[in-house]
Scaffold this motif. Structure first.
Motif, PDB file in Angstrom:
ATOM      1  N   ARG A  25       1.077  -0.906  -0.221  1.00 16.37           N
ATOM      2  CA  ARG A  25      -0.199  -0.061  -0.682  1.00 16.37           C
ATOM      3  C   ARG A  25       0.871   0.797   0.270  1.00 16.37           C
ATOM      4  O   ARG A  25       1.615   1.728   0.993  1.00 16.37           O
ATOM      5  N   MET A  26       0.996   2.264  -0.775  1.00 19.19           N
ATOM      6  CA  MET A  26       1.671   3.305  -1.428  1.00 19.19           C
ATOM      7  C   MET A  26       0.418   4.410  -0.359  1.00 19.19           C
ATOM      8  O   MET A  26      -0.765   4.222  -0.844  1.00 19.19           O
ATOM      9  N   PRO A  27       1.247   5.693   0.045  1.00 14.22           N
ATOM     10  CA  PRO A  27       0.295   6.732   0.142  1.00 14.22           C
ATOM     11  C   PRO A  27      -0.005   7.473  -0.748  1.00 14.22           C
ATOM     12  O   PRO A  27       0.965   7.189  -2.013  1.00 14.22           O
ATOM     13  N   ASP A  28      -1.105   8.022  -0.117  1.00 16.62           N
ATOM     14  CA  ASP A  28      -1.361   9.369  -1.026  1.00 16.62           C
ATOM     15  C   ASP A  28      -0.635   9.470  -2.823  1.00 16.62           C
ATOM     16  O   ASP A  28      -0.660   9.687  -3.750  1.00 16.62           O
ATOM     17  N   ALA A  29       0.098  10.784  -1.469  1.00 14.30           N
ATOM     18  CA  ALA A  29       1.032  11.710  -1.370  1.00 14.30           C
ATOM     19  C   ALA A  29       1.860  10.873  -3.118  1.00 14.30           C
ATOM     20  O   ALA A  29       2.861  11.138  -4.298  1.00 14.30           O
ATOM     21  N   ALA A  30       2.618   9.326  -2.886  1.00  9.40           N
ATOM     22  CA  ALA A  30       3.692   8.192  -3.573  1.00  9.40           C
ATOM     23  C   ALA A  30       3.157   8.019  -5.273  1.00  9.40           C
ATOM     24  O   ALA A  30       3.542   8.097  -5.947  1.00  9.40           O
ATOM     25  N   ILE A  31       1.123   7.833  -4.148  1.00  9.20           N
ATOM     26  CA  ILE A  31       0.442   7.249  -5.481  1.00  9.20           C
ATOM     27  C   ILE A  31       0.393   8.661  -6.482  1.00  9.20           C
ATOM     28  O   ILE A  31       0.421   8.930  -8.114  1.00  9.20           O
ATOM     29  N   ALA A  32       0.182   9.904  -5.834  1.00 11.52           N
ATOM     30  CA  ALA A  32      -0.415  11.115  -7.223  1.00 11.52           C
ATOM     31  C   ALA A  32       0.948  11.706  -7.586  1.00 11.52           C
ATOM     32  O   ALA A  32       1.347  12.218  -8.885  1.00 11.52           O
ATOM     33  N   GLU A  33       2.342  11.561  -6.752  1.00  5.16           N
ATOM     34  CA  GLU A  33       3.406  12.264  -7.478  1.00  5.16           C
ATOM     35  C   GLU A  33       3.831  10.241  -8.570  1.00  5.16           C
ATOM     36  O   GLU A  33       4.098  10.979  -9.803  1.00  5.16           O
ATOM     37  N   ALA A  34       3.795   9.680  -8.727  1.00  9.69           N
ATOM     38  CA  ALA A  34       3.135   8.448  -9.667  1.00  9.69           C
ATOM     39  C   ALA A  34       2.694   8.883 -10.812  1.00  9.69           C
ATOM     40  O   ALA A  34       3.400   8.683 -11.828  1.00  9.69           O
ATOM     41  N   VAL A  35       2.137   9.179 -10.359  1.00 12.57           N
ATOM     42  CA  VAL A  35       0.953   8.731 -11.565  1.00 12.57           C
ATOM     43  C   VAL A  35       0.549  10.301 -12.438  1.00 12.57           C
ATOM     44  O   VAL A  35       0.741  10.118 -13.900  1.00 12.57           O
ATOM     45  N   GLY A  36       1.018  11.692 -11.911  1.00 14.70           N
ATOM     46  CA  GLY A  36       1.836  13.098 -12.295  1.00 14.70           C
ATOM     47  C   GLY A  36       2.776  12.201 -13.482  1.00 14.70           C
ATOM     48  O   GLY A  36       2.818  13.319 -14.530  1.00 14.70           O
ATOM     49  N   ALA A  37       3.483  12.262 -12.862  1.00 14.28           N
ATOM     50  CA  ALA A  37       4.837  11.975 -13.677  1.00 14.28           C
ATOM     51  C   ALA A  37       4.595  10.513 -14.641  1.00 14.28           C
ATOM     52  O   ALA A  37       5.109  11.470 -15.855  1.00 14.28           O
ATOM     53  N   TYR A  38       3.954  10.241 -14.695  1.00 13.43           N
ATOM     54  CA  TYR A  38       3.659   8.930 -16.027  1.00 13.43           C
ATOM     55  C   TYR A  38       2.752   9.803 -16.725  1.00 13.43           C
ATOM     56  O   TYR A  38       2.126   9.704 -17.741  1.00 13.43           O
ATOM     57  N   ALA A  39       1.718  10.753 -16.257  1.00 11.40           N
ATOM     58  CA  ALA A  39       0.643  11.219 -16.965  1.00 11.40           C
ATOM     59  C   ALA A  39       1.603  12.426 -18.044  1.00 11.40           C
ATOM     60  O   ALA A  39       1.548  12.662 -19.993  1.00 11.40           O
ATOM     61  N   ASP A  40       2.559  13.157 -17.010  1.00  8.28           N
ATOM     62  CA  ASP A  40       3.133  14.375 -17.846  1.00  8.28           C
ATOM     63  C   ASP A  40       4.129  13.797 -19.125  1.00  8.28           C
ATOM     64  O   ASP A  40       4.244  14.595 -20.176  1.00  8.28           O
ATOM     65  N   LYS A  41       4.702  12.916 -18.354  1.00  8.72           N
ATOM     66  CA  LYS A  41       5.737  11.896 -19.486  1.00  8.72           C
ATOM     67  C   LYS A  41       4.436  11.998 -20.658  1.00  8.72           C
ATOM     68  O   LYS A  41       4.646  11.779 -22.079  1.00  8.72           O
ATOM     69  N   LEU A  42       3.258  10.970 -21.058  1.00  8.96           N
ATOM     70  CA  LEU A  42       3.018  11.071 -22.196  1.00  8.96           C
ATOM     71  C   LEU A  42       2.323  11.904 -22.925  1.00  8.96           C
ATOM     72  O   LEU A  42       2.523  12.252 -24.200  1.00  8.96           O
ATOM     73  N   ALA A  43       2.412  13.107 -22.019  1.00 13.43           N
ATOM     74  CA  ALA A  43       1.780  14.190 -22.969  1.00 13.43           C
ATOM     75  C   ALA A  43       2.560  14.614 -23.731  1.00 13.43           C
ATOM     76  O   ALA A  43       2.381  15.284 -24.501  1.00 13.43           O
ATOM     77  N   ARG A  44       3.833  14.738 -22.822  1.00 16.40           N
ATOM     78  CA  ARG A  44       4.959  15.433 -23.683  1.00 16.40           C
ATOM     79  C   ARG A  44       5.359  14.344 -25.201  1.00 16.40           C
ATOM     80  O   ARG A  44       5.562  15.021 -25.641  1.00 16.40           O
ATOM     81  N   ALA A  45       4.582  13.328 -24.566  1.00 18.37           N
ATOM     82  CA  ALA A  45       5.065  12.417 -25.961  1.00 18.37           C
ATOM     83  C   ALA A  45       4.078  12.426 -26.691  1.00 18.37           C
ATOM     84  O   ALA A  45       4.033  11.827 -27.789  1.00 18.37           O
TER      85      ALA A  45
END
Length: 85
Positions: A25-45
């Protein structure tokens, strides 16, 4: 090929891991950071444009807009573009 059309709107259920290890179980802040980074990476591509909303128990803990709502006019996606919630 233009014109670009929306091909899917909905929720995607996660697939459980193939092995038998218990999920960590990941803390919400860690989940948000990982998902945000992944979404930003996809958007840049140029592979994703949209709004990501994460909630637990009906309470949002992450809201991120990325990509472009209109590529012709370079209009960015904004959180208020989120619909159907």
């Amino acid at each position: 090929e233009p014109p670009h059309r929306v091909t899917f709107v909905g929720r995607v259920r996660p697939t459980p891991p193939a092995d038998d290890r218990p999920a960590v179980r990941m803390p919400d802040a860690a989940i948000a950071e990982a998902v945000g980074a992944y979404a930003d990476k996809l958007a840049r591509a140029d592979a994703f444009s949209g709004v990501v909303l994460l909630a637990r128990g009906g309470e949002p803990f992450f809201l991120n807009a990325c990509g472009q709502a209109n590529k012709d006019f370079r209009v960015p996606v904004r959180p208020e573009h989120l619909t159907g919630t």
